[in-house]
Design a protein around this motif. Structure first.
Motif, short mmCIF file in Angstrom:
data_model
loop_
_atom_site.label_atom_id
_atom_site.label_comp_id
_atom_site.label_asym_id
_atom_site.label_seq_id
_atom_site.Cartn_x
_atom_site.Cartn_y
_atom_site.Cartn_z
N LEU A 44 -1.05 46.65 55.91
CA LEU A 44 -0.06 47.46 55.19
C LEU A 44 1.34 46.87 55.33
O LEU A 44 2.15 46.95 54.40
N ARG A 45 1.62 46.27 56.46
CA ARG A 45 2.93 45.69 56.71
C ARG A 45 3.26 44.59 55.70
O ARG A 45 4.42 44.37 55.36
N GLN A 46 2.23 43.92 55.18
CA GLN A 46 2.45 42.82 54.25
C GLN A 46 2.97 43.30 52.89
O GLN A 46 3.48 42.50 52.11
N THR A 47 2.84 44.59 52.62
CA THR A 47 3.23 45.10 51.29
C THR A 47 4.72 45.35 51.16
O THR A 47 5.26 45.40 50.05
N GLY A 48 5.42 45.59 52.28
CA GLY A 48 6.84 45.91 52.24
C GLY A 48 7.13 47.37 51.97
O GLY A 48 8.28 47.74 51.71
N VAL A 49 6.10 48.23 52.07
CA VAL A 49 6.29 49.64 51.72
C VAL A 49 7.24 50.35 52.67
O VAL A 49 7.96 51.27 52.27
N PHE A 50 7.27 49.93 53.92
CA PHE A 50 8.15 50.60 54.87
C PHE A 50 9.61 50.27 54.60
O PHE A 50 10.49 51.13 54.71
N GLU A 51 9.89 49.02 54.25
CA GLU A 51 11.24 48.64 53.88
C GLU A 51 11.68 49.39 52.62
O GLU A 51 12.81 49.87 52.52
N TYR A 52 10.77 49.52 51.67
CA TYR A 52 11.05 50.26 50.44
C TYR A 52 11.46 51.70 50.77
O TYR A 52 12.45 52.22 50.25
N THR A 53 10.68 52.33 51.65
CA THR A 53 10.93 53.73 51.99
C THR A 53 12.30 53.91 52.65
O THR A 53 13.03 54.86 52.33
N ALA A 54 12.66 53.02 53.55
CA ALA A 54 13.94 53.14 54.25
C ALA A 54 15.12 52.97 53.29
O ALA A 54 16.09 53.73 53.35
N ILE A 55 15.03 51.98 52.41
CA ILE A 55 16.12 51.75 51.46
C ILE A 55 16.22 52.93 50.48
O ILE A 55 17.31 53.38 50.13
N TRP A 56 15.07 53.40 50.06
CA TRP A 56 15.02 54.57 49.16
C TRP A 56 15.72 55.76 49.82
O TRP A 56 16.51 56.47 49.19
N ALA A 57 15.44 55.97 51.11
CA ALA A 57 16.05 57.09 51.82
C ALA A 57 17.56 56.94 51.90
O ALA A 57 18.31 57.91 51.70
N ALA A 58 18.03 55.72 52.17
CA ALA A 58 19.47 55.49 52.27
C ALA A 58 20.17 55.78 50.95
O ALA A 58 21.26 56.37 50.93
N LYS A 59 19.55 55.39 49.86
CA LYS A 59 20.16 55.62 48.55
C LYS A 59 20.12 57.10 48.18
O LYS A 59 21.06 57.63 47.58
N ARG A 60 19.02 57.76 48.52
CA ARG A 60 18.93 59.19 48.21
C ARG A 60 19.95 59.99 49.02
O ARG A 60 20.36 61.08 48.62
N ALA A 61 20.35 59.44 50.16
CA ALA A 61 21.34 60.11 50.99
C ALA A 61 22.76 59.83 50.53
O ALA A 61 23.73 60.26 51.17
N LYS A 62 22.88 59.09 49.41
CA LYS A 62 24.20 58.76 48.84
C LYS A 62 25.08 57.98 49.82
O LYS A 62 26.31 58.07 49.76
N GLY A 63 24.45 57.27 50.73
CA GLY A 63 25.20 56.46 51.67
C GLY A 63 25.84 57.23 52.80
O GLY A 63 26.53 56.65 53.64
N SER A 64 25.60 58.54 52.89
CA SER A 64 26.17 59.35 53.97
C SER A 64 25.42 59.06 55.27
O SER A 64 24.21 59.28 55.35
N PRO A 65 26.10 58.58 56.32
CA PRO A 65 25.41 58.24 57.56
C PRO A 65 24.62 59.39 58.16
O PRO A 65 23.50 59.20 58.63
N VAL A 66 25.18 60.60 58.15
CA VAL A 66 24.46 61.71 58.76
C VAL A 66 23.21 62.05 57.96
O VAL A 66 22.15 62.35 58.52
#
Length: 429
Positions: A71-93
């Motif tokens: 599963l690690r070879q797919t990059g899905v975890f990196e996708y999820t983290a970046i998606w979360a950061a963008k959905r949070a509008k860049g707010s650190p908290v």
């Protein structure tokens, strides 16, 4: 023989707790001593259900590690983290809250060590882009992983040991552990901004950079991701249907790993890279040492002491196990602690007539060990993994920086777990 078994175990335990020797070497060394001294023979060490290596635990972990390696070879975890950061509008908290929730949920269905290994590097990337210190985020994530991992049989290694010793199923863990974990995560989320106040200042220009990241570029192999999704769905269906299908979770995990290897076309060095061989060997050595304690009657004696201390009071026993497990799991790794305590609790349950109260002992042990793993930086394997990642990234986390946060979270989670155990298994049972 009793003295040899006890001294070997205590010495190995001290070496593991103080990290003077790598935990795998200490466990294997202790196992070698009890075998060489004849405390256990080969049959008792490798094939006995009561005193031998628990192969169900070893092979379940092995199968899941292979699946995660693919599963690690797919990059899905990196996708999820970046998606979360963008959905949070860049707010650190908000990023911290989303990443911790993702970590907690992933830890329930993979395991907390693997989840931390996959999420931490992405967290470092996001924090670097935001220009904020990553240590609070890493600490928050590993605390969440230990809470979320408590929800399922496979989420945290101590749960696997408890399930193997007690006969509790994947569904039992979902029914009994998932509800309290949801409550604990809600409380944890509420206290995050307070616990890590002062850690959320960011540069607006850097926030704009994060918003410019394209999460789709993180997916390296979409076809492989689909194959992994199908196999994981089948594996979790097998876990949930264990009691109906009469197929052990270890067999389900191995079948899933085998099928995924065949259909993915992944090279052996790729899928085997996800296997933590040292962890598996550590488990094997530990089981042999604990088996020696069982055979020589040390565990039975400890169980009798616990019975005498509680005087047959099931509620007192449950609360005692919860608090002691939290404290000891925080001081030493919760894996050897649970491996040692499981036979003791098994003997203790035989002295309690009410089966609901007897099961409560197992849930008390599990909650105490899982949540107690947050107490210090060495309380759980995921903590140690996170410390290593942070150090390699040039942002080391001190023992006391982690412990100041972890101790607060442990006290709160245990305080919430205690009334849950009382109400569910004694008031409304």
């Amino acid at each position: 023989m009793t003295a040899i078994a006890l001294i070997s175990f205590v010495v190995a335990y001290v070496l593991i707790a103080t990290e003077r020797i790598h935990k795998t070497k200490a466990a294997l060394g202790g196992a070698a001593i009890v075998l060489a001294a004849g405390v256990l023979d080969s049959g008792e060490a490798f094939f006995s259900h009561d005193t031998g290596v628990d192969w169900d635990v070893i092979l379940l972990l092995f199968g899941m590690m292979i699946i995660v390696g693919v599963l690690r070879q797919t990059g899905v975890f990196e996708y999820t983290a970046i998606w979360a950061a963008k959905r949070a509008k860049g707010s650190p908290v908000r990023i911290m809250i989303l990443l911790t929730l993702i970590t907690a949920v992933a830890s329930a269905f993979l395991d907390n060590v693997t989840t931390v290994l996959l999420i931490a590097p992405v967290t470092l990337l996001v924090c670097d882009r935001l220009g904020i210190r990553p240590v609070p985020f890493l600490i928050a994530e590993v605390l969440a992983s230990n809470i979320g991992g408590a929800a399922t049989l496979i989420g945290d290694p101590p749960n696997i040991i408890v399930a193997s010793r007690s006969g509790l199923t994947f569904n039992d863990f979902l029914v009994h552990m998932a509800p309290i974990v949801v409550v604990e995560l809600a409380v944890f989320t509420l206290i995050l901004p307070i616990l890590f106040r002062g850690s959320f200042d960011s540069d607006p220009a850097r926030v704009a950079d994060v918003m410019a990241l394209n999460e789709r570029e993180a997916i390296q192999d979409a076809r492989l991701l689909i194959k992994c999704g199908v196999v994981l769905f089948a594996v979790f269906t097998g876990f949930i249907g264990h009691s109906v299908l009469h197929v052990d979770p270890a067999v389900v995990a191995l079948l899933g790993a085998g099928v995924l290897i065949l259909i993915s076309g992944t090279e052996s060095e790729d899928y085997l890279s996800g296997v933590e061989w040292e962890t598996l060997l550590f488990f094997a050595g530990l089981f042999v040492m604990v088996g020696a304690l069982v055979k020589t009657g040390v565990v039975k004696t400890m169980a009798q002491w616990a019975t005498d201390a509680t005087d047959g009071n099931a509620l007192l026993a449950v609360m005692l196990i919860l608090v002691v497990s939290a404290l000891l799991s925080g001081i030493i790794d919760n894996i050897p602690y649970v491996a040692t305590m499981s036979p003791l609790v098994a003997d203790l349950t035989k002295t309690i007539d009410n089966p609901v109260h007897a099961d409560a002992l197992w849930w008390s042990l599990t909650l105490g060990a899982d949540f107690g793993g947050n107490l210090t930086a060495v309380g759980a394997s995921a903590n140690v993994v996170m410390l290593g990642i942070a150090a390699r990234a040039g942002t080391p986390v001190s023992f006391w920086e982690f412990t100041r946060k972890g101790a607060v979270v442990t006290v709160i989670t245990i305080a919430v777990a205690a009334p849950y155990l009382w109400l569910r298994y004694f008031v409304f049972s």
